[in-house]
Scaffold this motif. Structure first.
Motif, PDB file in Angstrom:
ATOM      1  N   PHE A  99       0.832  -1.207   0.000  1.00 59.04           N
ATOM      2  CA  PHE A  99       0.000   0.000   0.000  1.00 59.04           C
ATOM      3  C   PHE A  99       0.867   1.259   0.000  1.00 59.04           C
ATOM      4  CE2 PHE A  99      -2.409   3.324   2.208  1.00 59.04           C
ATOM      5  CZ  PHE A  99      -3.555   3.355   1.436  1.00 59.04           C
ATOM      6  N   VAL A 100       1.942   1.275   0.799  1.00 56.37           N
ATOM      7  CA  VAL A 100       2.848   2.430   0.834  1.00 56.37           C
ATOM      8  C   VAL A 100       3.533   2.610  -0.513  1.00 56.37           C
ATOM      9  CG1 VAL A 100       4.957   3.327   1.885  1.00 56.37           C
ATOM     10  CG2 VAL A 100       3.198   2.292   3.322  1.00 56.37           C
ATOM     11  N   GLN A 101       3.919   1.505  -1.147  1.00 58.63           N
ATOM     12  CA  GLN A 101       4.561   1.582  -2.461  1.00 58.63           C
ATOM     13  C   GLN A 101       3.611   2.181  -3.497  1.00 58.63           C
ATOM     14  OE1 GLN A 101       7.704   0.870  -3.114  1.00 58.63           O
ATOM     15  NE2 GLN A 101       7.559   1.332  -5.307  1.00 58.63           N
ATOM     16  N   GLU A 102       2.350   1.761  -3.470  1.00 58.85           N
ATOM     17  CA  GLU A 102       1.374   2.314  -4.412  1.00 58.85           C
ATOM     18  C   GLU A 102       1.131   3.787  -4.134  1.00 58.85           C
ATOM     19  OE1 GLU A 102      -1.994  -0.160  -3.829  1.00 58.85           O
ATOM     20  OE2 GLU A 102      -1.182  -1.869  -4.968  1.00 58.85           O
ATOM     21  N   THR A 103       1.064   4.180  -2.865  1.00 52.91           N
ATOM     22  CA  THR A 103       0.875   5.587  -2.512  1.00 52.91           C
ATOM     23  C   THR A 103       2.059   6.428  -2.970  1.00 52.91           C
ATOM     24  OG1 THR A 103      -0.394   4.885  -0.573  1.00 52.91           O
ATOM     25  CG2 THR A 103       0.359   7.160  -0.621  1.00 52.91           C
ATOM     26  N   LYS A 104       3.267   5.897  -2.805  1.00 54.96           N
ATOM     27  CA  LYS A 104       4.462   6.620  -3.243  1.00 54.96           C
ATOM     28  C   LYS A 104       4.461   6.815  -4.754  1.00 54.96           C
ATOM     29  CE  LYS A 104       8.350   4.531  -3.699  1.00 54.96           C
ATOM     30  NZ  LYS A 104       9.611   3.793  -3.475  1.00 54.96           N
TER      31      LYS A 104
END
Length: 485
Positions: free
Chosen positions: A227-232
Motif C-alpha cells: 500500500f505504501v509503495q502504491e501511494t508513493k
C-alpha cells in the motif's frame, strides 16, 4: 463520553429469557464489538446477523435459556443500535461550554460491507468509531497490541496522515522490541518452570498461538508495504507543489521506517519458530529426565505389586511396559524367494568411495554385469548426437514409456555413477592394464567398444535431482559427445 452512548441505551432495555432471567443486553453489545473486532483481525468480511447470533448463543447458552430465533432477534437489535436501520450515522447532541452553542457528534460503529442477494443477507464490518470503542472498553493482552497498531496504521495511511503514521510505526518498533524481550524471557521460563506435563502443554499451546499470530502479522506487513509503495508511486507522478513535495518526503520516510520494523518482526518470527522447535524440545527432554530421577522402581512397582491383590489380567497390563518385547515364533516361506545380493554384507558400514567390484567375483557375475551395462549404454547411444548436449532427464523420460522395467534395477543407477566417475571416456582403444579393479577395466572396455569414436563427457547438474521411482532418485547429468578429428 458520547462514544459509550449505544452501550448505555442497550443497558436501559428490558429483556428476559424463558426462565425469567434478565438478559444483559449491554454485555451483548460488548460481545458484539469483540466479535466484529476478531473478524476484522482475521480478515473475514462475510459476517452477518446470523453469524453474530450463533456467536452469542455459543458464549451465553450456559447462562440464558433462549431459542435460536430469540438470539437472532437480539443480534439484529444490537446491530441496529450500533448502526441504525436508516443507514445514517449515530448522533449525539450536547451543549458546548467552549463555544456556548449546541453541537452534534456523529459516530459510525458498524458499516455495511456487502450484500448477498441470493440469501438476502447483509454483511457488516467494524468501522473506525467501533474500533475506538473496543479499545476503550477492553484491556487487551500485549501480544495483540501489534495487530491493533497495524489496523490503526492502515487507517492513518488511507487518510494521508503520514506524520501520525510515523508515530504509529515508532510505537510498533517499540512493541516488536518488547515481544523480542518476551521471547528471551520465555526461553528461560521453559527451562526453569516446566515440571509437569500440564505446564508443558500450556507453554506449547502459547508458542503455537504466538507463531500463528506472528505469521498473520507478517502478511499484514506485506500488505502495508504494498500500500505504501502504491501511494508513493501515485504521489510521484503528481505536480510537485510544496505540500505535495512534503507529503512525498514523508511517504519515503514511512517506507524506510516500516521496512525496518518489518525486518525486525521477521527476526521475531524466526526466533519464535526456533523457540518452539528447540527450547520446547529441550524442556520436554528435561521433563523426561526429571521423571526418570523421581521414579522409584521399588516403591512404584514392587510395593504396589506385592501389597495389592491385583488379578492376573491387571498384573499383566501393569508390568507390560517393563517387559521385553516378544520375538515372533514363525517366519514366512516367501523369504526364500527374495532377491539375493551378489555382495556380502559388511559388519560395519563402508564410508569410503564407491568401489566398482572385486577380482574375487566369478566370471559368470562379471558377464552378467557387462551385459546389463551394455543394455543401459545402448539407451544412451540411441539418443546421443555429436555436439548436442543430452540431459539424463530426457533419457529417463523416454525410458519410462519404452522400457520402464530397467528403471527399477539398482544396477542402472550404479552404471551412471561409474560413468560419471570415469568421464571423459575416449572411444579409441586405450591401455587399461594399470586399473586395479577388474570390473573397472571391463566397464571401460565395454563403453569404448560401443562408443567407437569421439570423447564422451558426463557432467553433473548441481541441485537438480530426478525422482525416477518411489525407491530410486539420481542427480541429473548432461552428456556431450565430441568427435575426434
Amino acid at each position: 463520553m458520547a462514544l459509550f452512548h449505544p452501550l448505555e441505551e442497550l443497558g436501559a432495555r428490558r429483556m428476559k429469557d424463558h426462565d425469567g432471567n434478565r438478559v444483559d443486553l449491554k454485555g451483548f453489545g460488548l460481545l458484539t464489538l469483540l466479535f466484529f473486532f476478531e473478524k476484522r483481525l482475521l480478515r473475514s468480511v462475510k459476517t452477518g446477523a446470523g453469524d453474530l447470533a450463533d456467536f452469542l448463543k455459543e458464549a451465553t447458552s450456559d447462562v440464558y435459556r433462549m431459542t435460536p430465533e430469540a438470539y437472532l432477534s437480539c443480534a439484529r437489535d444490537v446491530i441496529s443500535q450500533f448502526r441504525p436501520a436508516t443507514g445514517l450515522k449515530k448522533e449525539w447532541s450536547y451543549f458546548s461550554w467552549a463555544t456556548k452553542t449546541e453541537e452534534t457528534l456523529t459516530f459510525s460503529y458498524l458499516k455495511d460491507h456487502s450484500f448477498d442477494p441470493a440469501t438476502n443477507t447483509q454483511y457488516y464490518t467494524l468501522d473506525q468509531d467501533g474500533l475506538e470503542l473496543v479499545f476503550a472498553t477492553r484491556e487487551f493482552y500485549r501480544e495483540f497490541q501489534l495487530s491493533i497498531d497495524q489496523l490503526i496504521l492502515r487507517k492513518l495511511l488511507e487518510k494521508g496522515e503520514f506524520t501520525g503514521a510515523l508515530r504509529q510505526i515508532n510505537e510498533m518498533r517499540i512493541e516488536v522490541e518488547s515481544l523480542h524481550e518476551r521471547n528471551v524471557q520465555m526461553s528461560h521460563e521453559l527451562k526453569r518452570n516446566i515440571v509437569s506435563e500440564d505446564t508443558f502443554e500450556r507453554y506449547e499451546t502459547y508458542l503455537i498461538d504466538a507463531e500463528q499470530r506472528l505469521q498473520a502479522e507478517q502478511e499484514e506487513f506485506n500488505e502495508l508495504e504494498t500500500f505504501v509503495q502504491e501511494t508513493k508511486t501515485r504521489h510521484y507522478y503528481q505536480d510537485f507543489e510544496e505540500r505535495e513535495r512534503r507529503s512525498y518526503e514523508l511517504i519515503l520516510q514511512v517506507e524506510r521506517e516500516l521496512a525496518v520494523v518489518h525486518r525486525e518482526h521477521s527476526k521475531l518470527l524466526t526466533d519464535s519458530i526456533r523457540l518452539k522447535n528447540t527450547a520446547l524440545k529441550e524442556a520436554q527432554e528435561s521433563l523426561y529426565a526429571i521423571g526418570l530421577d523421581l521414579f522409584n522402581f521399588r516403591k512404584e512397582i514392587v510395593d504396589r505389586t506385592v501389597s495389592e491383590p491385583l488379578p492376573p489380567e491387571a498384573m499383566k497390563a501393569f508390568l507390560a511396559p517393563f517387559l521385553k518385547g516378544g520375538d515372533p515364533g514363525q517366519w514366512s516361506l516367501l523369504t526364500t524367494l527374495e532377491a539375493q545380493s551378489f555382495y556380502e554384507e559388511e559388519e560395519t558400514p563402508d564410508r569410503t568411495f564407491m568401489a566398482f567390484g572385486e577380482d574375487t567375483l566369478s566370471e559368470e557375475v562379471k558377464a552378467f554385469l557387462r551385459a546389463r551395462y551394455r543394455t543401459y549404454f545402448q539407451q544412451v547411444l540411441a539418443r546421443l548426437t555429436p555436439g548436442v548436449a543430452l540431459p539424463l532427464q530426457s533419457i529417463i523420460d523416454e525410458m519410462q514409456e519404452e522400457e520402464p522395467e530397467l528403471l527399477d534395477e539398482r544396477l542402472f543407477y550404479q552404471f551412471w555413477m561409474i560413468l560419471h566417475q570415469r568421464t571423459p571416456i575416449t572411444g579409441t582403444t586405450t591401455d587399461t592394464r594399470d586399473m586395479a579393479d577388474t570390473l573397472d577395466r571391463t566397464f571401460v572396455k565395454t563403453i569404448q567398444e560401443m562408443l567407437r569414436y569421439g570423447t564422451l563427457n558426463v557432467t553433473e547438474i548441481p541441485g537438480d535431482v530426478i525422482q525416477v521411482t518411489e525407491r530410486f532418485a539420481i542427480s541429473n547429468m548432461e552428456l556431450t559427445l565430441k568427435e575426434d578429428l
